[in-house]
Design a protein around this motif. Structure first.
Motif, PDB file in Angstrom:
ATOM      1  N   ARG A  16     -10.051  -1.687   0.169  1.00  0.00           N
ATOM      2  CA  ARG A  16     -11.101  -0.665   0.105  1.00  0.00           C
ATOM      3  C   ARG A  16     -11.230   0.109   1.423  1.00  0.00           C
ATOM      4  O   ARG A  16     -11.885   1.148   1.476  1.00  0.00           O
ATOM      5  CB  ARG A  16     -12.446  -1.320  -0.241  1.00  0.00           C
ATOM      6  N   ARG A  60     -16.921  -8.853  13.542  1.00  0.00           N
ATOM      7  CA  ARG A  60     -18.082  -8.998  12.682  1.00  0.00           C
ATOM      8  C   ARG A  60     -19.111  -7.924  13.011  1.00  0.00           C
ATOM      9  O   ARG A  60     -19.152  -7.401  14.134  1.00  0.00           O
ATOM     10  CB  ARG A  60     -18.704 -10.395  12.836  1.00  0.00           C
ATOM     11  N   LYS A  71     -15.870  -8.505   5.434  1.00  0.00           N
ATOM     12  CA  LYS A  71     -15.592  -8.793   4.030  1.00  0.00           C
ATOM     13  C   LYS A  71     -16.875  -8.867   3.222  1.00  0.00           C
ATOM     14  O   LYS A  71     -17.008  -8.222   2.171  1.00  0.00           O
ATOM     15  CB  LYS A  71     -14.825 -10.107   3.914  1.00  0.00           C
ATOM     16  N   GLU A  72     -17.833  -9.651   3.712  1.00  0.00           N
ATOM     17  CA  GLU A  72     -19.089  -9.840   2.991  1.00  0.00           C
ATOM     18  C   GLU A  72     -19.873  -8.530   2.900  1.00  0.00           C
ATOM     19  O   GLU A  72     -20.505  -8.237   1.876  1.00  0.00           O
ATOM     20  CB  GLU A  72     -19.930 -10.919   3.664  1.00  0.00           C
ATOM     21  N   GLU A 132     -18.132  -6.210   0.293  1.00  0.00           N
ATOM     22  CA  GLU A 132     -18.340  -6.740  -1.055  1.00  0.00           C
ATOM     23  C   GLU A 132     -19.793  -6.604  -1.493  1.00  0.00           C
ATOM     24  O   GLU A 132     -20.068  -6.352  -2.679  1.00  0.00           O
ATOM     25  CB  GLU A 132     -17.910  -8.200  -1.097  1.00  0.00           C
ATOM     26  N   VAL A 159      -8.767  -9.558  11.375  1.00  0.00           N
ATOM     27  CA  VAL A 159      -9.522  -9.930  10.174  1.00  0.00           C
ATOM     28  C   VAL A 159      -9.072  -9.131   8.949  1.00  0.00           C
ATOM     29  O   VAL A 159      -9.499  -9.420   7.834  1.00  0.00           O
ATOM     30  CB  VAL A 159     -11.047  -9.751  10.377  1.00  0.00           C
ATOM     31  N   LEU A 160      -8.203  -8.133   9.150  1.00  0.00           N
ATOM     32  CA  LEU A 160      -7.735  -7.308   8.038  1.00  0.00           C
ATOM     33  C   LEU A 160      -6.450  -7.905   7.470  1.00  0.00           C
ATOM     34  O   LEU A 160      -5.343  -7.591   7.899  1.00  0.00           O
ATOM     35  CB  LEU A 160      -7.500  -5.865   8.508  1.00  0.00           C
ATOM     36  N   SER A 169      -5.776  -8.598   0.571  1.00  0.00           N
ATOM     37  CA  SER A 169      -7.156  -8.908   0.206  1.00  0.00           C
ATOM     38  C   SER A 169      -7.785  -7.703  -0.490  1.00  0.00           C
ATOM     39  O   SER A 169      -7.637  -6.559  -0.031  1.00  0.00           O
ATOM     40  CB  SER A 169      -7.973  -9.253   1.456  1.00  0.00           C
ATOM     41  N   ARG A 170      -8.490  -7.969  -1.565  1.00  0.00           N
ATOM     42  CA  ARG A 170      -9.055  -6.860  -2.333  1.00  0.00           C
ATOM     43  C   ARG A 170     -10.028  -6.033  -1.508  1.00  0.00           C
ATOM     44  O   ARG A 170     -10.018  -4.802  -1.560  1.00  0.00           O
ATOM     45  CB  ARG A 170      -9.761  -7.418  -3.585  1.00  0.00           C
ATOM     46  N   TRP A 171     -10.851  -6.703  -0.699  1.00  0.00           N
ATOM     47  CA  TRP A 171     -11.830  -5.963   0.098  1.00  0.00           C
ATOM     48  C   TRP A 171     -11.141  -5.133   1.174  1.00  0.00           C
ATOM     49  O   TRP A 171     -11.610  -4.027   1.504  1.00  0.00           O
ATOM     50  CB  TRP A 171     -12.855  -6.910   0.722  1.00  0.00           C
ATOM     51  N   VAL A 172     -10.027  -5.608   1.705  1.00  0.00           N
ATOM     52  CA  VAL A 172      -9.290  -4.846   2.712  1.00  0.00           C
ATOM     53  C   VAL A 172      -8.702  -3.580   2.091  1.00  0.00           C
ATOM     54  O   VAL A 172      -8.627  -2.528   2.743  1.00  0.00           O
ATOM     55  CB  VAL A 172      -8.190  -5.711   3.357  1.00  0.00           C
TER      56      VAL A 172
END
Length: 319
Positions: A246, A198, A206-207, A210, A236-237, A241-244
């Motif tokens: 990126r 984090r 992620k947050e 995004e 955490v990856l 996942s869409r954010w990953v």
């Protein structure tokens, strides 16, 4: 004139290397004093300029040997107004240092670039405050105003993009992305994380990604993670996942130590270059969009060579 600003070649998916931890290399391996960890001060002296050329040429040689692309990151992580003022630079002197940094990389590109080794020049932007602590945080509009000056200087040079390195809270990252968008400059955002994956603020990666994408309409070309060991973030990856998706780049630390432990350390922890290269290869297999690979604190040309050796076979098309 910028060569790749209109079409960044690393977005095509082939392997691109970057350098390692420039400050830790210069301080611990070369014995060069860097006030406030500011490598850009070396641009003021012929010997300092030669030390920077020597440093970057090691990575040029690795990219040439393995037939990869290369992103040359300017030594300007500390070259923003607050740090420069503390170091005695005038606004004019600071702008000139940022220009000189890009000119130095442009000359190196002219020496080494060939068909199989495209060399992209990135203007490095660091945090306004401490790289590890989100102190004196700005909102995104204050951050946009603060960083627009440095981005504006880079826009008038041969830099192909700007990279915000060691972002530790989301508002500063958003501000830099907004400033880059206003300047029509491609931008990469690289977050740092603690041992729990984090941000230092406690926000999830992620947050943060995004949120930046939401505020900037997805303007960053891609995201990176830097100044953390793979053990701190790989769990955490999650593939798919869409954010990953990126996240395209990694600049990991050599050490597994936390930021707090690194701050207290009196000796350099260089970790195990071969092990780090193997971890990059494992991440690449899980997350095939990751193709920009370099290092941060404690890494040097040995680590980057191991990354190239381990990961190059995972890329099948020729550049």
């Amino acid at each position: 004139m910028a060569q790749y600003r209109g079409a960044l070649p690393q977005l095509e998916g082939e392997l691109f290397l970057t350098d390692g931890g420039i400050e830790t290399t210069l301080v611990f391996h070369e014995g060069i004093a860097l006030p406030d960890f500011a490598a850009f001060v070396l641009l003021n002296y012929p010997d300092g300029q030669e030390a920077l050329r020597k440093y970057f040429r090691a990575y040029c040689d690795i990219a040439s040997h393995y037939g990869t692309g290369l992103i040359l990151e300017s030594p300007t992580w500390r070259a923003n107004p607050d740090w420069a003022n503390h170091l005695g630079f005038t606004p004019r002197g600071l702008a000139e240092a940022n220009r000189q940094a890009i000119d130095l990389l442009l000359a190196l590109r002219g020496e080494v670039e060939s068909g199989p080794t495209p060399v992209v020049i990135s203007g490095c932007i660091g945090p306004r405050g401490d790289g590890y602590v989100a102190d004196e945080a700005m909102d995104e509009f204050q951050a946009q105003q603060y960083h627009s000056e440095q981005i504006g200087v880079f826009t008038d040079t041969a830099a192909d993009l700007v990279s915000a390195i060691t972002m530790n809270y989301v508002e500063e990252a958003m501000g830099i992305a907004l400033a880059a968008r206003e300047a029509h400059m491609p931008v990469v955002i690289s977050f740092t994380v603690e041992t729990d994956g984090r941000l230092p603020t406690g926000q999830g990666l992620k947050e943060a990604i995004e949120q930046v994408d939401a505020v900037t309409a997805g303007y960053p070309a891609y995201y990176m993670i830097n100044c953390a060991h793979p053990d701190h973030f790989e769990n955490v990856l999650l593939p798919g996942s869409r954010w990953v998706q990126r996240i395209r780049g990694l600049r990991a630390n050599a050490s597994r130590k936390s930021h707090a432990e690194l701050n207290e350390a009196t000796a350099l922890d260089s970790g195990d270059p071969e092990e780090l290269g193997a971890q990059y290869a494992r991440l690449r297999k899980r997350l095939p969009q990751i193709n920009v690979m370099g290092g941060c604190c404690g890494t040097d040309h040995r680590h980057i060579e191991q990354m190239a050796k381990a990961c190059k076979p995972l890329f099948h098309a020729a550049l």
